[in-house]
Each structure stands twice: as structure tokens, then as C-alpha cells.
Design an enzyme around this catalytic site. Sequence first.
Site, short mmCIF file in Angstrom:
data_model
loop_
_atom_site.label_atom_id
_atom_site.label_comp_id
_atom_site.label_asym_id
_atom_site.label_seq_id
_atom_site.Cartn_x
_atom_site.Cartn_y
_atom_site.Cartn_z
N LYS A 79 43.46 27.84 40.64
CA LYS A 79 44.38 28.99 40.64
C LYS A 79 45.82 28.48 40.67
CE LYS A 79 45.28 33.36 43.11
NZ LYS A 79 44.86 34.22 44.24
N SER A 154 43.77 38.92 43.34
CA SER A 154 44.71 38.22 42.47
C SER A 154 44.10 37.03 41.74
CB SER A 154 45.91 37.75 43.28
OG SER A 154 45.52 36.81 44.28
N SER A 178 41.23 38.69 47.52
CA SER A 178 41.57 38.19 46.19
C SER A 178 40.61 37.17 45.62
CB SER A 178 42.98 37.60 46.20
OG SER A 178 43.93 38.63 46.34
#
Length: 485
Positions: A79, A154, A178
Amino acid sequence: MSLFDLKLQDIHNRLHAKELSVSDLVNESYNRIGQVEEKVKAFLKLDEENARAAAKALDEQLGTDQSRGLLFGLPVGIKDNIVTEGVTTTCASQFLRNFEPVYDATVVRKLKEAQAVSIGKLNMDEFAMGGSNENSSFHTTYNPWNLEHVPGGSSGGSAAAVAAGEVYFSLGSDTGGSIRQPAAYCGIVGLKPTYGLVSRFGLVAFASSLDQIGPLSKNVEDSAYLLQAIAGHDPQDSTSAKVDIPDYLSALTGDVKGLRIAVPKEYMGEGIDPKVREAIVNALKVLEGLGAIVEEVSLPHTEYAVAAYYLLASSEASSNLARFDGVRYGVRADNPKNLLDLYHKSRSEGFGPEVKRRIMLGTYALSSGYYDAYYLKAQKVRTLIKQDFDNVFANYDVVIGPTAPTTAFKVGSQIDDPMTMYLNDIMTIPVNLAGIPAISVPCGLADGMPVGLQIIGKALDESTVLRVAHAYEQNTDHHKQRPQL
């Protein structure tokens, strides 16, 4: 059949028999990216040159003692709020579009030590603020199950890349759901560890008391392998827990006989899509059939979790993001009149609307005259939510419910309604407020879109969480379903 459909142990055996090379695995990843990335858009940055060089070096170690680790040679996506030396880390924000870190996050270093191969950086909501991936300042990621729907956020890029078969597994971060929510939306497994179990050193902070790095994978066993590699105390992280790390793989026994499962009535009531509720009820029946005891309980302060979370998370965000001022790193506005104008222009140009919204909310909550009424009261509610879990865990081993109240919604359908978007995290937020572990595993489809089953455990009891998830997974086929891109 994709190489990534093989179980991790099978890949490991083939590598040792030299029926397969690390270069083959890396080629599989980039070939798949070439086929589907234009549709899914999970990545922000590919690190192909370094990945292929690393694969070639690892191929030379095949058959030696250095290649015994079970993550050896496996392609992983990171990420883009986890810093990577020499590879741009943007947090999907224009503010950091030119930021190239000079060191690796602890989790990245540990993956390198385990000899996994980083494929690239994955898209996300800007500074991890969002639940749909539509808040990325670069592009929206799409759900591989239906490209008209969001992948969640996210960590939407991290989930979509695994679901689409672009990487074997990935790392995400979870501040209010997330990892788990996008895992549920994309039909994969997502684990949020206990706060402090995995080092946050090198994770660009959103809300420091809530953020936690964790794995996203195709099955529970792979999550256990990945957690084993990244968990552990880190002196560079002041919130890192000094605890012994158990053998998570030994917990995957398939035995849940006599295990006590609590099902909060607040997680199964109003606002839950009936088809999602049905999938959860069916999952609980599977666990009951394996000998677990399922009983309804109450977590009475759940209804206050979203309000408390957005006050606390936004307050911490307003503090953490104060460092982005156009002076030290990141974008700098051209031709400011003075220092204050530099701050104003740089932040106005660098931050997107959702980040600005949360900074303003947090700054307001921390301001003189409002601190006691908002921030302090939210902290007290956080304590009550933790006490709710403590009371339930005095008599039960795990808490189970849906990961999200609905399946993935359509792109654009909620972006202009932040309150509705925030409520998508109502099932996951309490876990972060309490600092405890939880996992989302696939438990079926509703109107063709995946549904996630959330299994919540006691602090530092990832072993039980993984045991229950694995037992359920071994007695169903939901985790074997793949999107047809």
C-alpha cells in the site's frame, strides 16, 4: 490456471524441486498486470526493474538453505502509505507525488528478509481517508467482481490487486476498517492485527492511536504466514508491543468444538442488507455444525462508535498532517508572498477535499472551548466501547458479525454523501477503537458481489481469530471463488 491459484506450500515445494522459479512467479504477476490493470487500476507505481533483478538473484539461491522460508520469492504489493526506499511513496496525494523515501518501513524490511518480492505500490484513498478508493488524487480503483463498483477503502488497491490475481498477497493499513472492508468487498481475506503487534515505523500516519498494518490474501493460511513474517516488537515504534509471537500456523487446526461465539444484536439489526444478514446467519450455522456455541449478546455503545471515531481520527489527522507544510518535503507552492502564504497555498494545492474536511473537523474538535465537549468526550466513549468488548470476552472466545452492512456500492453513488460513506464502517470501527484483532473472510455472494464475515478476538489472540476463520474456510468454498475479469 494461474500460478497464484496454487497454495503457498505447493509453490514452495515446486520452487525447491526447481519445477518453478522466482522469475516465473514475478513474470506471472507482471503478465497478469498487463492483462487486467487497465480495467482494475490497482497500482500507482510498478517497481518492475528491481523486482526482476531480485527474482534473478533469488533464483540463484533455489535449493539452498537460504530459500527455506515459505515467503521466498512470492510477489507482494505494498500500500502506498508504507514507505519503500527508492520507490515513490505518495499516499495517493498530490502533496507527496515527488516523495522518494530513503529508508524502508519495518514491515517492508521484514518482507525483504523473508525474501518476498515487491511488485509495486498500490492505490488508496488519499492519506488513507476514505472507504471507496475514490479519494485517490491519481485515479479510482475498480472492483474486479464488477468494474462498476468500488473495491472499498482505504486499502482498495491492496484488495483489488489480490482479488484480480495481480499479486500473491499484499499489505494494507487499517484505521477504521481499511483492510477488512475492502477485503469483504473484493471477496478475499483481510486481517487487522492487535494494535502494536505489527510495527508502524514507516507507515505514514493518519491517526496514530488507530492505524495498524496487516495482510490481505486469498485465504486464511496465507494471512497467517504473512502475519508471522511481519509481527514482532520494533524499538523504532514507541507503541510496539513487547510480546512473544506465537506460531500462528499451529493454530490452524480446524477444531472449534466448544468454542463460544458472541453475535452482537447491534451488528445484525437495522441497516444491515437482508442478503448480507442471511450470509452471516448461514456462516454461523456452519460453525455451529462444527461444535461451536453461538449466542446473542449486546455491545450497547456501538451506536456511538462512528461519531467517536471520526472525532478522534480527525483530531489525530489534523495533528499528524501539520508536518505537510511545503517546507521540508512534498510539494511547495510557487511564488508565495510570505511563510503563511506558503503554508496556505501548498496545503490548498496538495490536499484533496476529503483530507481537508477531516483536518478542519479535527482542528475544530481540538480547539480551545471545544476540546472537552468533543475530543475528550469521544475518548470517554472509546473507553466504554472497549469495556463492552471486555465484558463480552469474559464469557466468549470471539465476536462474529458482518464486516460491512452492504456489499460494494457503485462508483460515484456515495462520493458526494460523506455521512453515508462513513456509516459503511460501522461494523469495523469499534475494533480499532478497542485496539483488538479482527479478520474478514468471504462467506458468500449477494447479487453477485462478495459478503465478508468478520471474526473479532481478544487483544493479542490472533491465534483464535485465525483458528475460527480457517475452520470456517475449510468447510466452505467461498474463498475459492474468483472474479471473472
